[in-house]
Design a protein around this motif. Sequence first.
Motif, PDB file in Angstrom:
ATOM      1  N   PHE A 262       2.882 -39.384  29.244  1.00 14.98           N
ATOM      2  CA  PHE A 262       2.840 -38.594  28.020  1.00 14.98           C
ATOM      3  C   PHE A 262       3.450 -39.413  26.889  1.00 14.98           C
ATOM      4  CE2 PHE A 262       6.663 -37.617  30.417  1.00 14.98           C
ATOM      5  CZ  PHE A 262       7.678 -37.763  29.486  1.00 14.98           C
ATOM      6  N   LEU A 263       3.146 -39.024  25.680  1.00 16.84           N
ATOM      7  CA  LEU A 263       3.729 -39.671  24.518  1.00 16.84           C
ATOM      8  C   LEU A 263       5.015 -38.960  24.138  1.00 16.84           C
ATOM      9  CD1 LEU A 263       0.536 -40.154  22.333  1.00 16.84           C
ATOM     10  CD2 LEU A 263       1.634 -41.819  23.840  1.00 16.84           C
ATOM     11  N   PRO A 264       6.035 -39.699  23.683  1.00 17.07           N
ATOM     12  CA  PRO A 264       7.275 -39.043  23.255  1.00 17.07           C
ATOM     13  C   PRO A 264       7.000 -37.982  22.196  1.00 17.07           C
ATOM     14  CG  PRO A 264       7.561 -41.421  23.355  1.00 17.07           C
ATOM     15  CD  PRO A 264       6.098 -41.167  23.544  1.00 17.07           C
ATOM     16  N   GLY A 265       7.780 -36.907  22.233  1.00  9.43           N
ATOM     17  CA  GLY A 265       7.590 -35.835  21.274  1.00  9.43           C
ATOM     18  C   GLY A 265       7.935 -36.243  19.851  1.00  9.43           C
ATOM     19  N   ARG A 266       8.801 -37.233  19.703  1.00 10.22           N
ATOM     20  CA  ARG A 266       9.169 -37.768  18.386  1.00 10.22           C
ATOM     21  C   ARG A 266       9.655 -39.195  18.593  1.00 10.22           C
ATOM     22  NH1 ARG A 266      14.803 -36.985  18.475  1.00 10.22           N
ATOM     23  NH2 ARG A 266      15.457 -35.414  20.004  1.00 10.22           N
ATOM     24  N   ALA A 267       9.859 -39.897  17.503  1.00  6.67           N
ATOM     25  CA  ALA A 267      10.258 -41.301  17.584  1.00  6.67           C
ATOM     26  C   ALA A 267      11.528 -41.451  18.417  1.00  6.67           C
ATOM     27  CB  ALA A 267      10.479 -41.871  16.182  1.00  6.67           C
ATOM     28  N   VAL A 268      11.536 -42.470  19.260  1.00  7.27           N
ATOM     29  CA  VAL A 268      12.653 -42.697  20.173  1.00  7.27           C
ATOM     30  C   VAL A 268      13.546 -43.805  19.636  1.00  7.27           C
ATOM     31  CG1 VAL A 268      13.319 -43.301  22.527  1.00  7.27           C
ATOM     32  CG2 VAL A 268      11.223 -41.997  22.128  1.00  7.27           C
ATOM     33  N   ARG A 269      14.837 -43.516  19.533  1.00  8.12           N
ATOM     34  CA  ARG A 269      15.811 -44.543  19.170  1.00  8.12           C
ATOM     35  C   ARG A 269      16.338 -45.201  20.440  1.00  8.12           C
ATOM     36  NH1 ARG A 269      18.014 -40.267  15.598  1.00  8.12           N
ATOM     37  NH2 ARG A 269      19.384 -39.823  17.358  1.00  8.12           N
ATOM     38  N   ASN A 270      16.608 -46.484  20.358  1.00  9.04           N
ATOM     39  CA  ASN A 270      17.144 -47.193  21.513  1.00  9.04           C
ATOM     40  C   ASN A 270      18.430 -46.546  22.006  1.00  9.04           C
ATOM     41  OD1 ASN A 270      15.067 -48.979  21.418  1.00  9.04           O
ATOM     42  ND2 ASN A 270      16.260 -50.717  20.667  1.00  9.04           N
ATOM     43  N   GLY A 271      18.484 -46.297  23.312  1.00 11.51           N
ATOM     44  CA  GLY A 271      19.669 -45.725  23.920  1.00 11.51           C
ATOM     45  C   GLY A 271      19.716 -44.217  23.899  1.00 11.51           C
TER      46      GLY A 271
END
Length: 306
Positions: A262-271
């Motif tokens: 699946f695609l992340p629901g929103r932008a992912v920040r590192n960590g």
Amino acid sequence: MLALLIAVIATMASVPLAQQRDGNPFSIAVNVELVVFNVTVVDAKGHHIAGLKSSDFRVSEDGRPLNIRFFEAGDAPASVGLLIDNSGSMRNKRGAVHEAALDFVNASSARDEMFVLYFDERVHMGLPSGIAFTNDVNRMRSVFDGMAPGGKTALYDALAAGLAHIASGTRERRALIVFSDGGDNASRHRLDDVLQTARGSSATIYTIGMYDADDPDKNPGVLRKIAETSGGRAYFPKSLKDNEKVWGEIAGEIRSQYTIGFLPGRAVRNGEFRNVKVEVGSRRNLSVITRKGYALPASADSAEFR
């Protein structure tokens, strides 16, 4: 399935350089920005449940429902790494462990690609230089036959190296199998750092802890934590015969899994850790075994083979 992959690749794909693999020297690993979970479904008696479809599953991230963009069921090909403790404390178990590992290779799909890392105070790549993965049983046997036990134990370094290497696999379904007593007295990596990397990996980690009752280095808690973080299972066979059974159970589980992307629901920040819940909504009394979420590593750390 093909149409789905083409659509996703066309919009999001980046293609790294090809790596040599036995029988397929021109394989190209396509890296799409999908988050991939390996999922095991069992009934109340622990039996694997087959035959489920994508529509039977519900996926949510931090409570928000997500659409499933990739789905594989049953006996799909896998990228698998075997990480085998070859320190001095494993000397009297060496032969039996290698035979059980070879039985695992024989029980796996011919379409699987595998590698071996063995570790003492250093991490060693089992396959010859230039061959990242193989499906050649004889080549795997030669790796096991060439291991000479001795030295201290760098379990965390081996996990870091295994997670880095499995990321180059060409299969969406990925797993690491770690055989060790759980002790570590030689690594430069810390356990917390390795667990953080595992949270950012799609690989399921199975740990097999086997040790003598008076072994001062044993650490079953570490083996449980490693497995649970990745959505895998920890096994503690009491005898060499039980050890053979465990390897067979793991092979069967990998071949019966579902792989969901699946695609992340929103932008992912590192960590940043995202809580993910995978459920089966079509049938009652079924349990889902998978990781609890994912996170991209805060920083990349290279792993060395010596």
